[in-house]
Design a protein around this motif. Structure first.
Motif, PDB file in Angstrom:
ATOM      1  N   PHE A   1     -42.166  12.186  83.169  1.00  0.00           N
ATOM      2  CA  PHE A   1     -41.514  13.155  82.282  1.00  0.00           C
ATOM      3  C   PHE A   1     -40.025  13.292  82.589  1.00  0.00           C
ATOM      4  CE2 PHE A   1     -45.963  14.728  82.640  1.00  0.00           C
ATOM      5  CZ  PHE A   1     -46.336  14.477  81.338  1.00  0.00           C
ATOM      6  N   CYS A   2     -39.647  13.070  83.850  1.00  0.00           N
ATOM      7  CA  CYS A   2     -38.233  13.185  84.222  1.00  0.00           C
ATOM      8  C   CYS A   2     -37.414  11.991  83.744  1.00  0.00           C
ATOM      9  CB  CYS A   2     -38.103  13.307  85.741  1.00  0.00           C
ATOM     10  SG  CYS A   2     -38.499  14.940  86.389  1.00  0.00           S
ATOM     11  N   ALA A   3     -38.028  10.804  83.804  1.00  0.00           N
ATOM     12  CA  ALA A   3     -37.279   9.579  83.518  1.00  0.00           C
ATOM     13  C   ALA A   3     -36.623   9.578  82.136  1.00  0.00           C
ATOM     14  CB  ALA A   3     -38.187   8.366  83.691  1.00  0.00           C
ATOM     15  N   PRO A   4     -37.329   9.935  81.047  1.00  0.00           N
ATOM     16  CA  PRO A   4     -36.655   9.922  79.733  1.00  0.00           C
ATOM     17  C   PRO A   4     -35.483  10.880  79.653  1.00  0.00           C
ATOM     18  CG  PRO A   4     -39.047   9.993  79.472  1.00  0.00           C
ATOM     19  CD  PRO A   4     -38.767  10.250  80.916  1.00  0.00           C
ATOM     20  N   LEU A   5     -35.634  12.057  80.247  1.00  0.00           N
ATOM     21  CA  LEU A   5     -34.555  13.039  80.207  1.00  0.00           C
ATOM     22  C   LEU A   5     -33.345  12.561  81.000  1.00  0.00           C
ATOM     23  CD1 LEU A   5     -33.802  15.838  79.135  1.00  0.00           C
ATOM     24  CD2 LEU A   5     -34.759  16.827  81.217  1.00  0.00           C
ATOM     25  N   LEU A   6     -33.590  12.002  82.184  1.00  0.00           N
ATOM     26  CA  LEU A   6     -32.501  11.460  82.987  1.00  0.00           C
ATOM     27  C   LEU A   6     -31.856  10.252  82.314  1.00  0.00           C
ATOM     28  CD1 LEU A   6     -34.048  11.746  86.558  1.00  0.00           C
ATOM     29  CD2 LEU A   6     -32.051  12.969  85.708  1.00  0.00           C
ATOM     30  N   LEU A   7     -32.674   9.439  81.656  1.00  0.00           N
ATOM     31  CA  LEU A   7     -32.143   8.259  80.959  1.00  0.00           C
ATOM     32  C   LEU A   7     -31.180   8.670  79.855  1.00  0.00           C
ATOM     33  CD1 LEU A   7     -32.166   5.190  80.514  1.00  0.00           C
ATOM     34  CD2 LEU A   7     -34.111   5.516  78.981  1.00  0.00           C
ATOM     35  N   VAL A   8     -31.551   9.673  79.065  1.00  0.00           N
ATOM     36  CA  VAL A   8     -30.672  10.155  77.993  1.00  0.00           C
ATOM     37  C   VAL A   8     -29.383  10.730  78.573  1.00  0.00           C
ATOM     38  CG1 VAL A   8     -30.437  11.849  76.139  1.00  0.00           C
ATOM     39  CG2 VAL A   8     -32.577  10.583  76.409  1.00  0.00           C
ATOM     40  N   SER A   9     -29.505  11.517  79.637  1.00  0.00           N
ATOM     41  CA  SER A   9     -28.330  12.146  80.231  1.00  0.00           C
ATOM     42  C   SER A   9     -27.370  11.111  80.811  1.00  0.00           C
ATOM     43  CB  SER A   9     -28.773  13.121  81.332  1.00  0.00           C
ATOM     44  OG  SER A   9     -27.654  13.716  81.948  1.00  0.00           O
ATOM     45  N   VAL A  10     -27.895  10.152  81.575  1.00  0.00           N
ATOM     46  CA  VAL A  10     -27.043   9.145  82.203  1.00  0.00           C
ATOM     47  C   VAL A  10     -26.421   8.227  81.156  1.00  0.00           C
ATOM     48  CG1 VAL A  10     -27.021   7.182  83.773  1.00  0.00           C
ATOM     49  CG2 VAL A  10     -28.304   9.228  84.379  1.00  0.00           C
ATOM     50  N   THR A  11     -27.227   7.786  80.191  1.00  0.00           N
ATOM     51  CA  THR A  11     -26.739   6.844  79.179  1.00  0.00           C
ATOM     52  C   THR A  11     -25.640   7.460  78.320  1.00  0.00           C
ATOM     53  OG1 THR A  11     -28.902   5.761  79.104  1.00  0.00           O
ATOM     54  CG2 THR A  11     -27.415   5.381  77.258  1.00  0.00           C
ATOM     55  N   THR A  12     -25.863   8.653  77.826  1.00  0.00           N
ATOM     56  CA  THR A  12     -24.855   9.302  76.984  1.00  0.00           C
ATOM     57  C   THR A  12     -23.606   9.668  77.765  1.00  0.00           C
ATOM     58  OG1 THR A  12     -26.008  11.415  77.364  1.00  0.00           O
ATOM     59  CG2 THR A  12     -26.530  10.212  75.338  1.00  0.00           C
ATOM     60  N   SER A  13     -23.767   9.995  79.042  1.00  0.00           N
ATOM     61  CA  SER A  13     -22.600  10.304  79.869  1.00  0.00           C
ATOM     62  C   SER A  13     -21.718   9.079  80.046  1.00  0.00           C
ATOM     63  CB  SER A  13     -23.057  10.833  81.230  1.00  0.00           C
ATOM     64  OG  SER A  13     -21.949  11.063  82.073  1.00  0.00           O
ATOM     65  N   GLN A  14     -22.325   7.922  80.291  1.00  0.00           N
ATOM     66  CA  GLN A  14     -21.559   6.689  80.444  1.00  0.00           C
ATOM     67  C   GLN A  14     -21.013   6.194  79.105  1.00  0.00           C
ATOM     68  OE1 GLN A  14     -24.149   3.873  82.350  1.00  0.00           O
ATOM     69  NE2 GLN A  14     -24.261   5.014  84.260  1.00  0.00           N
ATOM     70  N   ASN A  15     -21.645   6.575  78.028  1.00  0.00           N
ATOM     71  CA  ASN A  15     -21.255   6.075  76.713  1.00  0.00           C
ATOM     72  C   ASN A  15     -19.989   6.748  76.189  1.00  0.00           C
ATOM     73  OD1 ASN A  15     -21.648   4.319  74.591  1.00  0.00           O
ATOM     74  ND2 ASN A  15     -23.016   5.672  73.477  1.00  0.00           N
ATOM     75  N   THR A  16     -19.738   7.985  76.581  1.00  0.00           N
ATOM     76  CA  THR A  16     -18.600   8.735  76.044  1.00  0.00           C
ATOM     77  C   THR A  16     -17.260   8.043  76.280  1.00  0.00           C
ATOM     78  OG1 THR A  16     -19.755  10.856  76.223  1.00  0.00           O
ATOM     79  CG2 THR A  16     -17.362  10.920  76.110  1.00  0.00           C
ATOM     80  N   PRO A  17     -16.909   7.649  77.506  1.00  0.00           N
ATOM     81  CA  PRO A  17     -15.619   6.948  77.683  1.00  0.00           C
ATOM     82  C   PRO A  17     -15.539   5.647  76.908  1.00  0.00           C
ATOM     83  CG  PRO A  17     -16.484   7.690  79.796  1.00  0.00           C
ATOM     84  CD  PRO A  17     -17.585   7.881  78.801  1.00  0.00           C
ATOM     85  N   LEU A  18     -16.656   4.938  76.784  1.00  0.00           N
ATOM     86  CA  LEU A  18     -16.640   3.688  76.025  1.00  0.00           C
ATOM     87  C   LEU A  18     -16.389   3.961  74.540  1.00  0.00           C
ATOM     88  CD1 LEU A  18     -19.629   1.763  77.668  1.00  0.00           C
ATOM     89  CD2 LEU A  18     -17.198   1.683  78.241  1.00  0.00           C
ATOM     90  N   ILE A  19     -16.956   5.036  74.017  1.00  0.00           N
ATOM     91  CA  ILE A  19     -16.702   5.402  72.618  1.00  0.00           C
ATOM     92  C   ILE A  19     -15.235   5.760  72.420  1.00  0.00           C
ATOM     93  CG2 ILE A  19     -17.281   6.995  70.762  1.00  0.00           C
ATOM     94  CD1 ILE A  19     -20.033   7.326  72.018  1.00  0.00           C
ATOM     95  N   LEU A  20     -14.679   6.531  73.345  1.00  0.00           N
ATOM     96  CA  LEU A  20     -13.277   6.912  73.230  1.00  0.00           C
ATOM     97  C   LEU A  20     -12.366   5.690  73.318  1.00  0.00           C
ATOM     98  CD1 LEU A  20     -13.359  10.099  75.483  1.00  0.00           C
ATOM     99  CD2 LEU A  20     -13.209  10.022  72.996  1.00  0.00           C
ATOM    100  N   ALA A  21     -12.701   4.747  74.182  1.00  0.00           N
ATOM    101  CA  ALA A  21     -11.921   3.510  74.246  1.00  0.00           C
ATOM    102  C   ALA A  21     -12.039   2.724  72.949  1.00  0.00           C
ATOM    103  CB  ALA A  21     -12.399   2.657  75.428  1.00  0.00           C
ATOM    104  N   THR A  22     -13.235   2.716  72.358  1.00  0.00           N
ATOM    105  CA  THR A  22     -13.431   2.034  71.075  1.00  0.00           C
ATOM    106  C   THR A  22     -12.633   2.707  69.968  1.00  0.00           C
ATOM    107  OG1 THR A  22     -15.673   1.429  71.775  1.00  0.00           O
ATOM    108  CG2 THR A  22     -15.170   1.234  69.432  1.00  0.00           C
TER     109      THR A  22
END
Length: 313
Positions: free
Chosen positions: A90-111
């Motif tokens: 149950f923890c893994a999906p929540l952590l996956l969403v949090s980590v993935t979206t956190s890393q995605n934000t700077p990449l979106i801003l660079a894009t």
């Protein structure tokens, strides 16, 4: 949020007053953020012309990504403050969403910076990949890139010998899903690469945009506005990329004997996770003349409907 979840719950639950203060600081930011995002997403859904521009499509994607990040990180924050335990499944999906979206934000801003660079340098012959009907390919690539490492990390991670993925209740922390001793080194190496790559893209595109703006617009007011926008974007990107260096900043700050690990993690979470996502609607939304007018109309319409409903009741 992963930096916050790596702190033991025992350190955060020893002082109930500290927990109450942290919750009272986070929840108002969370509510204000959701209200702003709700208004902006409603505006995009009501006016289809925004979805015909690559710039606004990327901005909408940024809003959705940050909303998912805030929802998952605040939920993890409340879970850790309460000291609750769940099975890893149950923890893994929540952590996956949090980590993935956190890393995605700077990449979106660079894009988004690259999109502005392409729009200014190639206004009449924009490359096909940056056209509005194909920008979704770039968005899909960003999603895949940010999902690869967390998926590999969690699926191949080493768990404790007594931990059952389906039944054993554990603290919903990032380090719980992988206890490998080499994990911290690879994680730091990955964060440094992302930080260096995003910083290089941002510096290059913003300098080029500023130079092109000076060439095309001779009036000082336009140049000054462009420079202010660059500074605001750079400040937000600095905060977002600083989240990747949380391991270094926590170790440096914790050299001060009066700082508790839980307080240091919360400071990093609030300054480098919540604040940049709170600034996103202001920087990219309220400073845009076209969007600002539609936002004002949406807010006035919602307030009028609320007043009518209250008066009828």
């Amino acid at each position: 949020m992963q930096n916050l979840t790596e702190v033991s719950a025992n350190a955060t639950s020893t002082n109930s007053l500290s927990v109450i203060i942290k919750v009272c600081v986070v929840i108002p930011f969370f509510c204000v953020f959701l209200c702003c995002i709700g208004v902006m997403l409603h505006t995009f859904a009501s006016h289809r012309q925004f979805l015909e521009s690559s710039r606004y499509i990327l901005f909408c994607y940024l809003l959705v990504n940050d909303t998912l990040q805030i929802l998952s990180s605040v939920l993890l924050f409340l879970v850790i403050m309460a000291g609750m335990r769940f099975a890893i499944v149950f923890c893994a999906p929540l952590l996956l969403v949090s980590v993935t979206t956190s890393q995605n934000t700077p990449l979106i801003l660079a894009t988004m910076s690259l999109e502005r660079y392409v729009a200014i340098v190639y206004p009449l012959q924009r490359p096909a990949a940056w056209q509005s009907h194909r920008i979704w390919i770039i968005i899909l690539i960003l999603c895949l890139v940010t999902c690869i490492h967390p998926l590999v990390d969690y699926s191949m991670g080493q768990h404790g010998p007594a931990v059952n993925v389906l039944t054993t209740p554990v603290l919903c922390q990032d380090r719980t899903l992988n206890t490998s001793p080499n994990r911290s080194f690879f994680k730091l190496f990955r964060n440094i690469l992302i930080f260096a790559g995003v910083a290089t893209v941002i510096v290059f595109t913003y300098v080029r945009i500023l130079l092109e703006t000076r060439k095309l617009r001779k009036d000082r007011a336009s140049v000054s506005k462009a420079m202010h926008t660059v500074l605001l974007h750079g400040f937000q990107l600095l905060l977002c990329t600083m989240a990747f260096t949380h391991t270094i900043t926590e170790r440096l700050i914790m050299l001060h004997p009066n700082w508790l690990p839980g307080d240091v993690a919360f400071l990093n979470y609030f300054c480098f996770m919540l604040v940049p996502r709170f600034l996103s609607p202001i920087i990219y939304g309220l400073r845009d003349k076209n969007l600002r007018g539609y936002f004002r109309k949406t807010v006035l319409s919602c307030s009028n409907k609320l007043q009518v409903n209250v008066s009828n009741n």
